[in-house]
Design an enzyme around this catalytic site. Structure first.
Site, PDB file in Angstrom:
ATOM      1  N   GLY B  41       8.120   6.769   5.126  1.00  0.00           N
ATOM      2  CA  GLY B  41       7.753   5.599   4.470  1.00  0.00           C
ATOM      3  C   GLY B  41       7.363   4.818   5.129  1.00  0.00           C
ATOM      4  N   GLY B  43       7.232   1.074   4.482  1.00  0.00           N
ATOM      5  CA  GLY B  43       7.131  -0.237   3.808  1.00  0.00           C
ATOM      6  C   GLY B  43       8.272  -0.743   3.737  1.00  0.00           C
ATOM      7  CB  ALA B  45      12.117   0.474   1.261  1.00  0.00           C
ATOM      8  CG  HIS B 267      -0.335  -7.870 -12.749  1.00  0.00           C
ATOM      9  ND1 HIS B 267      -1.817  -8.470 -12.925  1.00  0.00           N
ATOM     10  CD2 HIS B 267       0.704  -8.231 -11.929  1.00  0.00           C
ATOM     11  CE1 HIS B 267      -0.874  -9.783 -12.211  1.00  0.00           C
ATOM     12  NE2 HIS B 267       0.542  -9.597 -12.193  1.00  0.00           N
ATOM     13  CB  SER B 285      -1.826 -14.502  -8.390  1.00  0.00           C
ATOM     14  OG  SER B 285      -1.258 -15.143  -8.579  1.00  0.00           O
ATOM     15  NE  ARG B 338       4.242  -9.320 -13.170  1.00  0.00           N
ATOM     16  CZ  ARG B 338       4.221  -9.291 -12.032  1.00  0.00           C
ATOM     17  NH1 ARG B 338       4.234  -8.368 -11.651  1.00  0.00           N
ATOM     18  NH2 ARG B 338       4.048 -10.047 -10.722  1.00  0.00           N
ATOM     19  CD  GLU B 433       6.263   0.799  -6.862  1.00  0.00           C
ATOM     20  OE1 GLU B 433       5.766  -0.108  -5.735  1.00  0.00           O
ATOM     21  OE2 GLU B 433       5.712   1.095  -8.065  1.00  0.00           O
ATOM     22  NE  ARG B 443       7.619  -4.764  -9.671  1.00  0.00           N
ATOM     23  CZ  ARG B 443       7.582  -6.170  -9.273  1.00  0.00           C
ATOM     24  NH1 ARG B 443       7.528  -7.259  -8.848  1.00  0.00           N
ATOM     25  NH2 ARG B 443       5.171  -6.110  -9.219  1.00  0.00           N
ATOM     26  CG  LEU B 449       7.791  -8.754  -1.834  1.00  0.00           C
ATOM     27  CD1 LEU B 449       7.331  -9.656  -1.626  1.00  0.00           C
ATOM     28  CD2 LEU B 449       7.078  -7.434  -1.394  1.00  0.00           C
TER      29      LEU B 449
END
Lengths: 248, 645, 227
Positions: B41, B43, B45, B267, B285, B338, B433, B443, B449
């Site tokens: 991966g 991303g 991380a 979300h 957003s 959220r 994640e 979270r 991030l």
């Protein structure tokens, strides 16, 4: 809605490709273009045919993976949008739509509509970075950056590396992509120490990958989903010329 | 392997990380060159870990299924990244960021990890700025911050609406630099399909070349999984189409415990589903809730009229509208967290008051803001968002209210890791994640991030040497070792089995059905009854999948359908584990709401019985997994009830 | 870095294109200004005087070689770019709507350039070869006893076909300049929001005026508008 599709099918990099006709019906106007292809693929699978291979991932216009040449345009007719952000309401019922991969020698076709854009990665690897190892950084606010410069750097940094500039360019040039990165780092003080070497190395790699030459046509700018400007190419020219002509 | 040892260092909270680093074992530079590390991966991380480990001198091999490491789904994060810099002098501190994160996670995260995260958050910003990430700045040239997700301090750094993209490009460029220097070998369009363990240690992976379909064996002294979240188990989510659980799942089956799978973040502000063809949900957003008012009609009749199209939003009089968030949560109103906003939307839609044809959607109305501020101000404030919404829905939010509905966004659960980010398999690490560690049950905005980069840039480089120090004596194991052969054969066998089914239903068919089960029974509100039923449904679905799936094409070819099939097969198994976990957790906390455990509509936590991380051990596909509990000790914060009334 | 490497690079090639282009543009300006003297209506006396100066002055004659060199560089570089750019997309699009994102003449610089080159060969045969090599004694002298290039023009432009070819050549030049002028500035990196508009306006004006002036010469000669 009903559409006639002419889709480029190509088994692999070596095989010859050709357009194949498909007719698709019952398409909802709110579908995205890729969802329409999903529906077509679903039909093909059910009929026992090989579905159309294509690249896609985030489907929200930011990852840069989708890459179709639709209706004679990179990412289709919609302005400043990637293929995944193109919706079927853009077309008229009964339209014939050509779907081809991005075509360029430096972007060899892998299968059908999927192409290999790793040339872009190699260009970045050649110099599209600031050489700072993790842990070496000073405090983030110790280096003020003029707001305007930061904004312009951000404008250039918005490039998603999709390759539409190359696909749209009649010369298959990659200058808009390369210049976006050179510009971003040239406008920030962090990029200063390496800017000469960066310009030379990235341009060298770009040329080695077999992209065409820029003749300032401007199709790249017009088709860029992130609206990267031609001013970046001019800046790259300056950076490169300064590095090669003026420098000792 | 039965006892979970989280390896939290001794000492006071504020000194644990410093103490750890001072005493961790090191690998000398000459020996680093002999050690190979696999990073799956790329991303935030993965790219940051791969780049940093290569900078340190290790030989790194990195893998991603996309065509380039720059495309990982971290790019999609819009809002920003938190850091306790206190540049605004508004009272922020490492402890405050730590506390907010622990509280936001509903007290289900490990104190020591979260404190370390808050601590290194400051270094992340320094590192990213040095890489040339174009963060927003003030006129004086210094970095700008904003308040995000209802935080009381302005600690969020951002780069327009592209923070994730810009941070990932920073890490990607660092990674490409190491590729150029020959320190990292990059395998794009490769997917990890099996973990190879030898004598209980992770020693490599089997990867599928997605272009040729060939299986490859790769050795590593250690393996890092940085493979992101598993939100796509719901089929529809804000994740990328390719996001999957496969790597983590293979690790789970090889002995890496999977923790808290039921914690899912939903979300509240996404564009509602419009049809069965839909492949993806788009996030709008969270900042829209600053000015938008959420409402549905007071009566079912009005809602039905809107659904049928006989009435429009504008036709509903002010008195006939139910601004339910403002009504229920007077002090936070439309800005409540959220999970709460999401559940409230579900409630009104379940009452039959939804306003889109499917019944699942509510209005987000800017009329009041436009009246107060003027069209131009509102337009300027949400610059990119309104055109984006209009492009997708063909409706102008300046003229008619937006339609929104919650969607799966982030998964807090994941592979269990200790303080060193090592899983229960020796030498197997999990970052970002994909692991379960820092966000507890929920979270906060702008912290995903932060965690990905903290793990990759700062945590793993310090912790991995502790494990690798004695590994310098291990010579690279040739990939004709029986463990590699066996692993590859297992993959081959499974692949051939999948291809041989040639049933009637497509992979997406199954995936959609799984998604519906998960959304219905293991989504925003869960009950013991529903979860029990869901488990049966998923088991049935699994059987059906393995007897009726239709995969076209060939194994040794570019075959996206086959790739999907492998992922969906794993999602189905994960779905069952999520249900098992949700069923066992008899409390409501963060992203896990059990209808039975509530106090007048508010989540009711049970700290006496459930203040632990639930780590599940695989015992066989048809056998119940075994629960291991990691007790969470709160020595520095007091457990409180989250209240937003 | 060596200059050879610079000019082998894609950016070096376009730099060369821009520099030689601008050089040729300055030549066009000089050429058009001098030739405009045919409209003095003095039987070509002023024009012939300047033509003689251009043909005999040592500095100008040396610069003429520079001009040829610049032209050859421009042509060779242009053809190289064309060949490489074609090779950069071996399989063409089956359906391409290039007109939606760019102007046809910006995409057709090689074609327009070739047309101009063909015209130029004809043009050189008409005048340069005669004045510099074979001589124009047979056209006699003008009233001031100078070599009469004016008379050569009158003769050449008697043919309607030649006039048509010249006008077509001027159209090619117009489109070539329309893109080439501002393109040269972009290639040199001279792109700046403050000055772009000025460059564009001057570029358009230049592309219109200069070819127009050139085109009017054979036309007015042909129709006897100059004496």
């Amino acid at each position: 809605m009903k559409f006639n599709l002419k889709v480029w099918r190509q088994k692999n990099a070596k095989a010859d490709g050709r357009l194949v006709d498909y007719t698709i019906d019952n398409i909802n106007v709110d579908m995205s273009f890729l969802e329409m292809v999903d529906v077509l693929n679903d039909e093909l699978i059910r009929k026992g045919e090989d579905p159309i291979a294509f690249d896609h991932d985030c489907r929200e216009g930011i990852c840069g993976m989708c890459s179709m040449y639709i209706d004679g345009r990179a990412h289709g007719p919609h302005h400043a949008a990637t293929t995944c952000q193109l919706y079927m309401r853009t077309f008229k019922d009964g339209d014939t739509i050509y779907v081809e991969p991005f075509k360029a020698k430096a972007f060899p076709i892998i299968k059908d509509l999927a192409v290999d854009r790793s040339a872009f990665d190699r260009i970045i690897a050649a110099g599209g970075f600031v050489s700072v190892n993790t842990g070496q950084a000073q405090d983030a606010n110790s280096l003020p950056v003029e707001k305007e410069a930061a904004e312009k750097a951000m404008d250039a940094a918005a490039c998603i590396g999709c390759g539409a500039c190359v696909a749209a360019c009649p010369n298959s040039a990659a200058m808009l992509f390369v210049s976006a990165k050179i510009s971003q780092l040239a406008m920030l003080p962090q990029g200063g120490p390496e800017r000469k070497n960066r310009a030379i190395k990235m341009v060298e790699q770009m040329d080695a990958e077999g992209f065409g030459n820029c003749t300032n046509i401007g199709a790249c700018e017009a088709e860029c989903p992130k609206e990267i400007k031609l001013t970046n190419i001019a800046r790259m020219n300056r950076e490169y010329l300064a590095a090669t002509i003026i420098d000792e | 392997m039965s006892e979970l040892n989280s390896k939290i260092p001794d000492g006071p909270l504020t000194e644990k990380w410093a103490n750890y680093k001072e005493h961790a074992k090191l690998v000398n530079p000459a020996n680093k060159r002999k050690i190979e590390i696999i990073v799956v991966g790329t991303g935030l991380a993965g790219a940051s870990a791969a780049a940093t480990l290569a900078e340190l001198g290790y030989k790194v091999k990195a893998y991603c299924f996309q065509d380039s490491p720059r495309r990982a789904h971290s790019i999609a994060a819009q809002g920003g990244i938190n850091a306790a810099k206190n540049y605004k002098n508004d009272g922020d501190s490492v402890f405050r960021l730590f506390y907010d994160t622990i509280k936001g996670g509903d007290f289900r995260a490990r104190e020591a990890n979260v404190y370390r995260l808050a601590d290194v958050s400051r270094n992340i910003i320094d590192q990213c700025v040095a890489q040339g990430v174009p963060f927003a700045r003030e006129y004086g040239g210094l970095l700008d911050n904003r308040s995000f997700g209802g935080a009381q301090v302005s600690r969020t750094f951002y780069a327009r609406g592209q923070t994730g993209q810009q941070l990932l490009l920073g890490a990607y460029q660092a990674l490409e630099r190491q590729i150029g220097l020959g320190n990292v070998t990059m395998y794009s369009r490769h997917e990890m399909v099996e973990l190879v363990t030898i004598d209980g240690k992770a020693r490599g992976i089997i990867a599928r070349d997605l272009i040729t379909g060939k299986l490859e064996r790769h050795f590593g002294h250690a393996v890092l999984l940085c493979t992101g979240g598993y939100g796509n188990v719901f089929y529809l989510s804000t994740n990328a189409m390719g996001s999957n659980v496969t790597a983590s799942w293979k690790a789970y089956k090889k002995g890496a415990y999977f923790a808290n799978p039921c914690y899912t973040q939903i979300h509240p502000t996404c564009i509602p589903v419009t049809g069965d063809y839909q492949s993806k949900l788009t996030l709008m957003s969270e900042s829209l809730r600053n000015d938008g008012r959420v409402w549905v009609p007071k009566t079912k009749e009005d809602s039905e009229a809107i659904r049928k199209g006989t009435k429009k939003a504008e036709d509903i009089k002010e008195d006939d509208r139910d601004y339910y968030l403002e009504r229920k949560y007077p002090s936070f109103g439309n800005l409540c967290p959220r999970d709460i906003a999401s559940r409230a939307a579900k409630e009104v839609c379940d009452e039959g008051r939804g306003i889109v044809p499917s019944g699942f959607g509510v209005f987000l109305d800017f009329a009041a803001a436009i009246k107060r501020l003027g069209v131009d101000t509102v337009k300027a404030r949400y610059g990119e968002l309104f055109p984006m919404y209009q492009n997708i829905t063909n409706e102008d939010p300046l003229k008619t209210p937006m339609k929104i509905y919650p969607a799966v966004h982030y998964t807090m659960g994941g592979t269990w890791v200790d303080y060193e980010l090592m899983t229960t398999v020796q030498g197997l690490y999990c970052l970002g994640e994909a692991n379960f560690s820092d966000h507890g049950a929920n979270r906060l905005g702008a912290s995903a991030l932060m965690q990905g980069l903290a793990d990759g840039y700062f945590v793993i480089p310090s912790t991995i040497s502790n494990y690798l120090s004695p590994e310098i004596f291990t010579k690279p194991i040739p990939t004709d070792h029986p463990a590699f052969v066996e692993a590859e054969n297992a993959v081959k066998e499974r692949s051939e089995k999948l291809m041989s089914i040639q049933g009637k239903r497509t992979v997406d068919d199954f995936h959609k059905q799984l998604g519906k089960i998960m959304w219905e029974y293991c989504g925003m509100a869960r009950t013991a009854e529903g979860l029990t039923k869901a488990r049966d449904l998923i088991r049935e679905l699994r059987k059906e999948f393995w007897s009726d799936v239709k995969i076209p094409g060939l194994l040794n070819d570019f075959n996206s359908e086959f790739d999907k099939a492998g992922r969906v097969a794993d999602f189905i198994e994960l779905g069952e584990l999520m249900v098992v976990d949700a069923l066992h957790r008899n409390e409501s906390c963060g992203g896990h709401f059990r209808v039975e455990y509530q106090d007048q509509g508010e989540a009711k936590r049970d700290d006496a019985n459930f203040a632990y991380a639930a780590a599940w051990e695989f015992k066989g596909v048809d056998t119940d997994p075994v629960l291991h509990k990691e007790e969470l000790k709160f020595e520095n914060v007091e457990l409180q009830v989250r209240s937003y009334k | 870095m060596a200059y050879t490497a610079l000019f082998k690079s894609s950016i070096g090639k376009k730099l060369l294109m821009g520099l030689t282009g601008l050089f040729l543009i300055t030549f066009l300006l000089v050429h058009a200004s001098i030739n405009a003297m045919i409209w003095f209506q003095d039987g070509g006396v002023t024009f012939n005087k300047w033509a003689h100066f251009m043909g005999s002055n040592l500095i100008i004659r040396t610069m003429e070689w520079g001009l040829f060199f610049g032209l050859i560089l421009h042509v060779v570089d242009g053809l190289m770019l064309y060949a490489q750019n074609r090779a950069a997309r071996p399989v063409k699009y089956a359906y391409n709507r290039a007109g939606d994102n760019s102007s046809w003449y910006s995409r057709s610089m090689a074609l327009l350039g070739t047309l101009i080159l063909l015209f130029l060969i004809l043009h050189l045969a008409h005048f340069w070869v005669k004045t510099r090599i074979t001589g124009i004694e047979k056209y006699g002298l003008d009233t001031e006893n100078q070599e009469n290039l004016f008379a050569v023009m009158q003769e050449v432009f008697r043919s309607g076909l030649v006039v048509a070819i010249y006008v077509a050549g001027c159209f090619s030049l117009f489109w070539h300049l329309l893109h080439g002028f501002k393109s040269a500035f972009q290639s040199l990196g001279l792109n700046h929001v403050k000055y772009n508009e000025t460059i564009a306006v001057i570029g358009i004006a230049f592309s219109i005026i200069v070819p127009f002036v050139f085109a009017m010469m054979p036309i007015s000669m042909h129709f006897g508008l100059v004496r």
